[in-house]
Design a protein around this motif. Structure first.
Motif, PDB file in Angstrom:
ATOM      1  N   TYR A  69     -43.093 -38.466 -13.361  1.00  0.00           N
ATOM      2  CA  TYR A  69     -42.047 -39.172 -14.117  1.00  0.00           C
ATOM      3  C   TYR A  69     -42.175 -40.686 -13.996  1.00  0.00           C
ATOM      4  CZ  TYR A  69     -39.377 -35.034 -15.426  1.00  0.00           C
ATOM      5  OH  TYR A  69     -38.966 -33.866 -16.011  1.00  0.00           O
ATOM      6  N   GLY A  70     -43.371 -41.187 -13.758  1.00  0.00           N
ATOM      7  CA  GLY A  70     -43.559 -42.636 -13.800  1.00  0.00           C
ATOM      8  C   GLY A  70     -43.683 -43.300 -12.445  1.00  0.00           C
ATOM      9  N   ALA A  71     -43.408 -44.614 -12.446  1.00  0.00           N
ATOM     10  CA  ALA A  71     -43.601 -45.442 -11.251  1.00  0.00           C
ATOM     11  C   ALA A  71     -42.341 -46.241 -10.941  1.00  0.00           C
ATOM     12  CB  ALA A  71     -44.771 -46.398 -11.470  1.00  0.00           C
ATOM     13  N   GLN A  72     -42.259 -46.683  -9.700  1.00  0.00           N
ATOM     14  CA  GLN A  72     -41.180 -47.570  -9.293  1.00  0.00           C
ATOM     15  C   GLN A  72     -41.717 -48.535  -8.244  1.00  0.00           C
ATOM     16  OE1 GLN A  72     -38.039 -45.274  -7.506  1.00  0.00           O
ATOM     17  NE2 GLN A  72     -39.270 -44.599  -5.788  1.00  0.00           N
ATOM     18  N   VAL A  73     -40.965 -49.586  -7.958  1.00  0.00           N
ATOM     19  CA  VAL A  73     -41.377 -50.561  -6.949  1.00  0.00           C
ATOM     20  C   VAL A  73     -41.268 -49.915  -5.573  1.00  0.00           C
ATOM     21  CG1 VAL A  73     -40.885 -52.796  -5.902  1.00  0.00           C
ATOM     22  CG2 VAL A  73     -40.688 -52.515  -8.382  1.00  0.00           C
ATOM     23  N   GLY A  74     -42.393 -49.877  -4.874  1.00  0.00           N
ATOM     24  CA  GLY A  74     -42.391 -49.283  -3.538  1.00  0.00           C
ATOM     25  C   GLY A  74     -41.977 -50.265  -2.462  1.00  0.00           C
ATOM     26  N   SER A  75     -42.444 -51.505  -2.579  1.00  0.00           N
ATOM     27  CA  SER A  75     -42.098 -52.521  -1.579  1.00  0.00           C
ATOM     28  C   SER A  75     -42.319 -53.907  -2.164  1.00  0.00           C
ATOM     29  CB  SER A  75     -42.946 -52.360  -0.313  1.00  0.00           C
ATOM     30  OG  SER A  75     -44.309 -52.671  -0.584  1.00  0.00           O
ATOM     31  N   ILE A  76     -41.600 -54.868  -1.624  1.00  0.00           N
ATOM     32  CA  ILE A  76     -41.855 -56.279  -1.889  1.00  0.00           C
ATOM     33  C   ILE A  76     -42.045 -56.930  -0.527  1.00  0.00           C
ATOM     34  CG2 ILE A  76     -40.980 -58.432  -2.868  1.00  0.00           C
ATOM     35  CD1 ILE A  76     -39.337 -56.797  -4.820  1.00  0.00           C
ATOM     36  N   ASP A  77     -43.290 -57.218  -0.207  1.00  0.00           N
ATOM     37  CA  ASP A  77     -43.659 -57.689   1.127  1.00  0.00           C
ATOM     38  C   ASP A  77     -43.857 -59.198   1.144  1.00  0.00           C
ATOM     39  OD1 ASP A  77     -43.918 -54.931   2.000  1.00  0.00           O
ATOM     40  OD2 ASP A  77     -45.791 -54.897   0.865  1.00  0.00           O
ATOM     41  N   THR A  78     -43.458 -59.822   2.244  1.00  0.00           N
ATOM     42  CA  THR A  78     -43.723 -61.240   2.451  1.00  0.00           C
ATOM     43  C   THR A  78     -44.994 -61.390   3.274  1.00  0.00           C
ATOM     44  OG1 THR A  78     -41.354 -61.733   2.408  1.00  0.00           O
ATOM     45  CG2 THR A  78     -42.798 -63.415   3.339  1.00  0.00           C
ATOM     46  N   ILE A  79     -45.919 -62.215   2.789  1.00  0.00           N
ATOM     47  CA  ILE A  79     -47.201 -62.412   3.468  1.00  0.00           C
ATOM     48  C   ILE A  79     -47.073 -63.603   4.413  1.00  0.00           C
ATOM     49  CG2 ILE A  79     -49.674 -62.698   3.150  1.00  0.00           C
ATOM     50  CD1 ILE A  79     -48.442 -60.174   1.838  1.00  0.00           C
ATOM     51  N   HIS A  80     -47.026 -63.318   5.710  1.00  0.00           N
ATOM     52  CA  HIS A  80     -46.771 -64.366   6.706  1.00  0.00           C
ATOM     53  C   HIS A  80     -48.058 -64.962   7.274  1.00  0.00           C
ATOM     54  CE1 HIS A  80     -42.366 -63.916   7.024  1.00  0.00           C
ATOM     55  NE2 HIS A  80     -42.588 -62.638   6.787  1.00  0.00           N
ATOM     56  N   SER A  81     -49.088 -65.062   6.455  1.00  0.00           N
ATOM     57  CA  SER A  81     -50.335 -65.651   6.943  1.00  0.00           C
ATOM     58  C   SER A  81     -50.166 -67.155   7.158  1.00  0.00           C
ATOM     59  CB  SER A  81     -51.470 -65.390   5.955  1.00  0.00           C
ATOM     60  OG  SER A  81     -51.159 -65.942   4.686  1.00  0.00           O
ATOM     61  N   LEU A  82     -50.868 -67.686   8.159  1.00  0.00           N
ATOM     62  CA  LEU A  82     -50.782 -69.110   8.480  1.00  0.00           C
ATOM     63  C   LEU A  82     -51.444 -69.924   7.383  1.00  0.00           C
ATOM     64  CD1 LEU A  82     -49.986 -71.222  10.644  1.00  0.00           C
ATOM     65  CD2 LEU A  82     -52.279 -70.945  11.597  1.00  0.00           C
TER      66      LEU A  82
END
Length: 285
Positions: A69-82
């Protein structure tokens, strides 16, 4: 057919959200201390048309048949790379060369965390950031510095950093170990009048974005500890500079193109299903 229609709608919504994330990243490409984000998708739900069956001596086994039945947003991650160091002309601009966050206290008394080290002193000697929140650490008399080894020992919990009788000092500077030095106008002696603290966050990905370059602790951040810069997993302080945004424009532009194509493909699904339904309705004619 209707399943495909709903799948197309879910795809449109997911790609809209991903484009929102990309747009925010690009908008903050020159925001000091900004950490980019990414959106990931996952499939939603499957209707089982046929269940699998085990094989026997007389008959072979069969596999399941399922329709999604389709797709949904699984996660919105913050990239904490220096990110990189950007030199500035301000002696109170500081950069953490490694893990850690500056601790600030807003007017409500809440502790917040930030990578933006654009600091200054107000007229009362309070060390503040660009938003007027007070920076936390230890004040004179709450820490000692070994004259031989340079080792710093603190006593008590952190609090807002304030230089007492502020007008009596000049040439205030922040050092790489987080100490604040100033020249006494009366004696002309250099004194250590404060110490900036740095927070170590076990799970940075669980920090909650609050806007204005601030993060707050979440339920999954782990136990946040307040450290002397350069100790217990935190980076040392580099003066006269700020941390640049870690947004990679080349990656954002390529992600934008892929997201746009994904959005277009999902609109095509809806368009084709609409044509099929129209033909079905017109069969009677």
């Amino acid at each position: 057919m209707m399943k495909a229609l709903y799948s197309g709608v879910s795809g449109l919504r997911s790609h809209q959200t991903k484009m929102d994330v990309i747009g925010n990243n690009i908008a903050n490409v020159n925001t000091y201390g900004f950490k980019s984000q990414r959106a990931t998708f996952r499939d939603v739900y499957y209707q089982t048309i046929k269940s699998p069956s085990e094989g026997s001596a007389e008959r072979g086994g069969t596999n399941s048949a399922q329709v999604g039945y389709g797709a949904q947003v699984g996660s919105i991650d913050t990239i904490h790379s220096l990110s990189g160091y950007s030199p500035t002309d301000s002696a109170t601009d500081i950069y953490i060369n490694g893990e850690g966050y500056f601790i600030v206290q807003n007017p409500s008394g809440d502790k917040l965390y930030t990578r933006l080290g654009a600091l200054s002193f107000d007229s009362k000697g309070n060390l503040v950031d660009v938003n007027g929140s007070q920076v936390c650490g230890w004040n004179k008399g709450e820490f000692t510095v070994d004259s031989t080894t340079g080792k710093i020992t603190v006593s008590g919990d952190i609090k807002t950093v304030t230089i007492a009788n502020f007008s009596d000092y000049k040439n205030i500077t922040i050092n790489g170990d987080g100490t604040i030095s100033a020249t006494n106008k009366t004696t002309n002696a250099i004194e250590t009048v404060g110490l900036i603290g740095v927070a170590f966050v076990p799970n940075q990905s669980a920090l909650i974005l609050e806007g204005s370059s601030y993060y707050s602790a979440g339920n999954n951040t782990g136990t946040i500890s307040y450290e002397i810069p350069g100790t217990n997993g935190t980076g040392a302080i580099v003066t006269n500079g700020l941390e640049m945004s870690n947004v990679d424009l080349a990656k954002e532009f390529s992600d934008m193109i892929i997201t746009q194509r994904g959005f277009q493909a999902n609109t095509k699904i809806i368009s084709v299903v609409d044509q099929m339904l129209d033909e079905l309705v017109n069969l009677k004619r």
